[in-house]
Write an enzyme that holds these catalytic residues in place. Structure first.
Site, mmCIF file in Angstrom:
data_model
loop_
_atom_site.group_PDB
_atom_site.id
_atom_site.type_symbol
_atom_site.label_atom_id
_atom_site.label_comp_id
_atom_site.label_asym_id
_atom_site.label_seq_id
_atom_site.Cartn_x
_atom_site.Cartn_y
_atom_site.Cartn_z
ATOM 1 N N GLU A 218 0.865 -1.173 0.000
ATOM 2 C CA GLU A 218 0.000 0.000 0.000
ATOM 3 C C GLU A 218 0.903 1.223 0.000
ATOM 4 O OE1 GLU A 218 -2.874 -0.512 -0.677
ATOM 5 O OE2 GLU A 218 -3.153 -2.589 -0.088
ATOM 6 N N CYS A 252 -1.967 9.219 2.927
ATOM 7 C CA CYS A 252 -1.569 8.690 1.617
ATOM 8 C C CYS A 252 -2.636 8.910 0.552
ATOM 9 C CB CYS A 252 -1.221 7.203 1.719
ATOM 10 S SG CYS A 252 -2.580 6.168 2.318
#
Length: 470
Positions: A218, A252
């Site tokens: 990720e 993010c």
């Protein structure tokens, strides 16, 4: 708790072997998995306020409510989802064999892999540690966790939380710096989950490749918000402001830049200024709700983007307040139409700076997104279904929130993951359970079957061969 203790690198392999031996001796059944998840939920819920205070101490200051939402609520929500669906997900799924293999029968079983490694980042240090950990537990694995060295107090809190929840041969925690992290990534796990930057993700994948360890990565990237001409600017500004300045942009999937029709750029700037000042005050008087930059290195990196923009004569708009290096306080700041070779348009920002880029046509905006690496998130804003469907059809992103930001991450039923430079694989929901399981195909042969006749000399079974190859 000792916030600065470091796990010796030499102890990592023995810890992994202890976890694997315990898993091999007693595979977790439904009752154990459910009990483990329930204890984890109860212990985390009981310590949410303590968690928020400790995270704030690592950041210098972080909004207590943001920690309760982003690190508390999201983890509790995912654990609730796992508990609700665990029994059904563990049940073997019968599948058809087709007439050629009748009367045999077939099924697929989700079986645990063994020991899952989890490397968690600093920006949401509890959420991004506990959600993959809980998912791995639900799938019947043991877990070895490496939290971030940039939030040492929170990492020590996690170790204490998990030590009080699980036996040491079911969940282990390694604390330490980048050297410990590099050694950790090179362990022969049965699966490895990493959340962090693309640059470090490449190193983690290379280390895992030595053992052919499957990975879920990720990562990040430049996630765009695309405002279509029909969408109200004020509403878009409110929702982009939430996504961008939550945790001071250290997310993010925060909007990394905004594409807006050229004639509406200045209206967007005004609307964003109004939103920020309503939330934090004209001079950032509401500092309790405004998070600081995590450390000096990240603060210097973000100041470097501003210096580069200044040297390129990019127009800068500070929406409220002034910088304060002593507090690592960086105010919400817009950069208007920066050139594509500027640092702020080359790197993932991970901070409170927001480039605004004007576009002429929707075709131009879509082409701009597609000319760059595939983002972790995409945020289209339009009330026209046809426009949204066109954006979804013509772009590829890790996940999408339509007419909002961030929320697709928090919906427990949706998988979360990147694509290309923004990641590999997915977790959350059934996708995470599947990623951390082996889907074992099982064929059960019947007592009497035509397959017994499929052997030389084939001339005796010519009629059967002709039947099955028709």
């Amino acid at each position: 708790m000792n916030a600065i203790s470091v796990t010796p690198v030499a102890s990592l392999q023995p810890s992994l072997e202890r976890l694997r031996a315990a898993w091999q001796a007693r595979k977790p059944d439904y009752a154990q998995r459910h009990d483990d998840l329930s204890r984890l939920r109860a212990n985390l819920k009981r310590r949410l306020d303590e968690m928020a205070r400790i995270i704030a101490s690592d950041f210098g200051h972080r909004s207590m409510d943001e920690s309760r939402i982003a690190d508390g609520m999201t983890a509790l929500n995912d654990i609730d989802h796992l508990l609700k669906h665990l029994k059904a997900w563990m049940r073997p799924q019968r599948v058809g064999t087709g007439w050629r293999f009748w009367p045999g029968r077939a099924q697929v079983r989700a079986v645990p892999l063994g020991v899952v490694g989890v490397i968690a980042p600093w920006n949401y240090p509890v959420n991004l540690a506990l959600i993959p950990l809980a998912t791995a537990i639900a799938a019947g694995n043991h877990v070895f966790l490496k939290p971030s060295e940039h939030t040492p107090r929170t990492s020590a809190f996690l170790r204490d939380l998990l030590n009080s929840t699980f036996p040491e041969d079911r969940v282990a925690v390694a604390l330490g710096d980048a050297d410990v992290g590099a050694a950790f990534a090179g362990l022969p796990f049965d699966h490895l989950v990493f959340t962090g930057s693309t640059a470090v993700g490449r190193k983690v994948m290379a280390a895992a490749a030595q053992h052919l360890t499957p990975v879920t990565l990720e990562l990040g990237g430049k996630s765009p918000a695309l405002i279509c001409d029909d969408y109200p600017i004020e509403k878009a500004a409110a929702r982009i402001a939430t996504g961008k300045w939550f945790n001071c942009g250290q997310t993010c999937i925060a909007p990394d830049y905004v594409l807006v029709p050229k004639p509406k750029r200045d209206a967007l700037v005004a609307a964003l200024r109004k939103e920020v000042q309503q939330r934090y005050g004209e001079n950032l008087e509401n500092l309790d709700d405004y998070t600081r930059i995590i450390n000096e290195g990240q603060y210097a990196r973000l100041r470097g983007y501003l210096d580069d923009a200044r040297d390129r004569k990019v127009e800068r708009v500070t929406l409220a307040g002034l910088p304060d290096p002593a507090q690592r306080l960086l105010p919400p700041t817009l950069l208007l139409d920066p050139p594509d070779d500027s640092k702020v348009m080359q790197d993932e920002i991970f901070g409170p700076l927001l480039p605004i880029k004007g576009y002429r046509t929707l075709d131009d905006a879509i082409a701009y997104i597609n000319a760059r690496e595939r983002p972790l998130a995409l945020y289209p804003f339009s009330n026209y279904r046809a426009s949204v469907e066109r954006i979804l059809r013509d772009t590829v992103a890790g996940g999408v929130s339509v007419n909002d930001t961030l929320f697709h991450f928090a919906v427990a039923n949706l998988p979360f993951g990147g694509v290309g430079a923004s990641g590999m694989g997915a977790y959350h929901a059934r996708a995470g359970f599947d990623a951390m399981s082996k889907h074992l195909p099982v064929f059960w042969q019947a007592g009497f079957t035509g397959g017994d006749r499929l052997k030389p000399p084939y001339s005796k079974a010519k009629w059967l061969i002709d039947l099955i190859v028709r």
